[in-house]
Every structure is written in C-alpha cells, then in structure tokens.
Design an enzyme around this catalytic site. Structure first.
Site, short mmCIF file in Angstrom:
data_model
loop_
_atom_site.label_atom_id
_atom_site.label_comp_id
_atom_site.label_asym_id
_atom_site.label_seq_id
_atom_site.Cartn_x
_atom_site.Cartn_y
_atom_site.Cartn_z
N TRP A 90 -1.46 -4.79 -0.04
CA TRP A 90 -0.40 -5.65 -0.57
C TRP A 90 0.94 -4.93 -0.58
O TRP A 90 1.97 -5.53 -0.25
CB TRP A 90 -0.77 -6.20 -1.95
CG TRP A 90 -1.91 -7.16 -1.85
CD1 TRP A 90 -3.15 -7.01 -2.37
CD2 TRP A 90 -1.92 -8.42 -1.16
NE1 TRP A 90 -3.94 -8.08 -2.04
CE2 TRP A 90 -3.21 -8.96 -1.30
CE3 TRP A 90 -0.97 -9.12 -0.42
CZ2 TRP A 90 -3.58 -10.20 -0.74
CZ3 TRP A 90 -1.33 -10.35 0.13
CH2 TRP A 90 -2.62 -10.87 -0.03
N ASP A 160 4.46 -5.89 -8.50
CA ASP A 160 3.60 -7.00 -8.09
C ASP A 160 2.34 -6.93 -8.95
O ASP A 160 1.40 -6.21 -8.64
CB ASP A 160 3.25 -6.86 -6.60
CG ASP A 160 2.25 -7.93 -6.14
OD1 ASP A 160 1.82 -8.76 -6.98
OD2 ASP A 160 1.91 -7.92 -4.94
N LYS A 184 -5.18 -15.08 -9.65
CA LYS A 184 -6.15 -14.01 -9.90
C LYS A 184 -6.47 -13.90 -11.39
O LYS A 184 -7.62 -13.94 -11.79
CB LYS A 184 -5.60 -12.67 -9.41
CG LYS A 184 -5.05 -12.70 -7.98
CD LYS A 184 -6.05 -12.17 -6.96
CE LYS A 184 -5.64 -12.46 -5.54
NZ LYS A 184 -4.33 -11.95 -5.13
#
Ligand SMILES: *Cc1c(COP(=O)(O)O)cnc(C)c1O
Length: 348
Positions: A90, A160, A184
C-alpha cells in the site's frame, strides 16, 4: 467482519428508521432525518478518537486509493517534494501515485527485507522542507505495523490508517491528515474517512478537480454531492457499538490479546510460521504459512467447515492471512487457534 449487534440494529431499522416511514436508503441526504444521522456519526467519531475542532472530519467516496492522489493535490502547496516511507504494497501504491505530482523522497525502504521489518530509525532519511511525511501504520497484506508514531518534527504527518483505524487510541494531534477506507475496520465499503488539520485546507494545486478538494468537502459538510449515505449510517452504528465496548482503550486491550494468542500459537509450532520481525508484527492482519503448502487447500476447506472464513492469504503472498479487525470476537481467535492445533495434530 461487522458486529452482529450492529447488523441486527440495521435490520430492525431497515424498512422504517425511527418511525420516519422511510429506510435510510430512501432518505434525501439533505433531509432532517439523514442530517441527524450524519451529524451523530461525526460527533461519535470525534468523541471516540478525541478529534478536536482544529480538524475537519470528511466522509468521502473513492476509497483510500483516491487519497493517494488527493493528498499530493491538497498538501503539496508550494513545496517541491514529499517524504514517504515504503513498508509494503500500500505504501508503494501511494508512492507511485504521488510521483505523478512531485518528487518523492523515500525515507526508509522495507522492500529489501521483503517487507518483513521496518528499517531502524537511525537509518531514516527525512528531508528538509518536505510538504509532508506519508506512512502506512499497518500494512494490510504483509502484516507489518509501526510500533509507534514516527517522530517527524514539524512536518505534517499523513497516515493511511485503512486497516488499523479505531483498533486502539489515536494521538490525532500528531497528524496533519489521517485517512482510512471504511471497509476494513469500520463498516461496509463505499466510504472513506479523512481527518485533516484545517490549516492544511484551501491550497490545492492548480487544476485540481472540485471533487478532489478537501476544503470544498469540508465547507459542505461532506455533502457537496451525494455521499455514501447508507455506509455512513452503518459506520455511525459501529461508532456507537465501539462506545458501548468501552471505547478505543478497551479495544486496544482486546485487540492486543487477540493478536498475542494467534502469534503465540504460530510461534509454538513448527508447522505454522509468520515471517515478520516480532517488533513490527501487526495486531490486525496476521499472515502465516503451513510447513507443507500442498495442505493449504485442505486447511481452508476444513476451516470453512468450522465457520472460519476468509483465511486465504493475499494473492501476492499465498499461504493464509487472519484479519483480526475490531469486530472479530476473541472467541473467533480461540476457535482458530484450536482448529490450527487440531489440524497440525492430524497432518503435521
Ligand atoms: C485496503 C487498503 C487500501 C485500499 O483501499 P480502497 O478503499 O480499496 O481504495 C489502501 N491502504 C491500505 C492500508 C489498505 O489496507
């Protein structure tokens, strides 16, 4: 997972929300009923995470992936470069996107370790005059996590938090911007939450599309256009559920205990292994492999028969991955540990 309790409330309110005669899905986002739902969700999130009025809280769409471009568009200002930690897939995606707008300085690169450890602080190369420093506190795919918030001086820190938000208390004041796709650790897909210091708003790059301007969303209470109303409502139910659990300090205790149980089981066995440096192991995503990968399919099939679902590892890594997000109950971890030991006894 979502808490059963939350889905049951949603079920009861599905056809008629609080006697309004409407489903939340049928409401105008500008109506009195929906406005109250949206405001309550924001207030609950502010209370849970301790977010002061210095920060705007935005309920956006486009996922965490859109933030990979919105962040440089909004936060570069007149600076020439930005600092990024590269600690997994990511981070690498965020870096690739930011590189379209500016020069990216990689502060520390975990790739040479196959993303199994985070380079030592003494090796970090923070630059002078960076617009911001970006990092990914928890790398969802590799199961690697920063043990603490990196110290970056006065440069705005951007995180993030897609796979770790609300799993423990957050020191919001240490960040310029926090973002997280909701799917999530918060609620259903379709919503992305951005918590941004108001000082950073209103300085977009020339040519930035209106929909990519945080200030525009902030000025309109995240209703410049139609927001993801139902996902926002469900996120609000999750925030209330978290408050009933005792808030983020309590969630931290539960989440740490859940992760420790699984790591202890993995480390006690020669049949299972997790490659991540124990100092940086994730509480949320725990990848593990079986000593004999030809048993993977059998492991997954038998686990599913026990109600243990979604254990297949990410396609880039193979093996298994257990995601122990907030709503995953401790009893679920106990059951997984029991199943793993039983499977090892039969096939190990
Ligand atoms: C899942 C994930 C993303 C991507 O989120 P989308 O909402 O699908 O864009 C980004 N960062 C992290 C850390 C993630 O876990």
């Amino acid at each position: 997972m979502l808490p059963d309790e939350v889905m049951e409330i949603a079920q009861q309110e599905m056809l008629d929300w609080h006697g309004s005669g409407m489903s939340v899905m049928e409401m105008s986002h500008r109506g009195r009923e929906y406005t109250s739902i949206a405001k309550q969700a924001e207030a609950d999130l502010r209370e849970l995470a301790g977010i002061s009025d210095d920060y705007a809280v935005l309920f956006l769409q486009g996922g965490a992936s859109s933030q990979f471009s919105m962040i440089p568009m909004n936060l570069l200002r007149d600076k020439r470069h930005a600092d990024y930690f590269n600690t997994g897939i990511w981070s690498a995606k965020a870096i690739a996107e930011a590189s379209r707008y500016t020069q990216v300085n990689v502060v520390a690169d975990a790739k040479p370790s196959h993303y199994q450890t985070i380079p030592d602080k003494a090796l970090w190369q923070l630059s002078d005059d960076a617009a911001y420093v970006h990092y990914t506190p928890n790398e969802t795919i590799h199961g690697i996590e920063f043990a603490e918030v990196p110290e970056v001086g006065s440069t705005p820190l951007v995180a993030d938090m897609s796979s770790t938000i609300l799993s423990r208390p957050i020191e919001v004041d240490r960040f310029g911007l926090i973002y997280a796709g909701a799917q999530k650790n918060i609620g259903p897909a379709g919503l992305c939450i951005v918590i941004v210091h108001k000082e950073l708003l209103g300085q977009t790059l020339p040519g930035t599309p209106a929909m990519f301007d945080y200030k525009l969303h902030s000025d309109h209470g995240s209703m410049y256009n139609t927001p993801a109303t139902y996902s926002w409502y469900l996120a609000g139910l999750v925030f209330q559920w978290l408050k009933r659990q005792g808030g983020l300090a309590e969630m931290a205790k539960i989440n740490e205990r859940k992760a420790n149980k699984l790591y202890t089981a993995i480390d006690a066995s020669d049949f299972y292994s997790n490659p991540v440096d124990p100092r940086y192991r994730s509480w949320m995503n725990i990848p593990f492999t079986l000593a004999d990968s030809t048993l993977d399919e059998r492991f997954l099939t038998e686990a599913a028969e026990q109600g243990l679902l979604s254990l297949k590892g990410h396609r880039d890594l193979g093996g298994m991955r257990a995601s122990l997000y907030n709503a995953m109950p401790e009893a679920g971890v106990d059951k997984l540990v029991w199943f793993m030991s039983d499977f090892e006894r039969r096939f190990g």
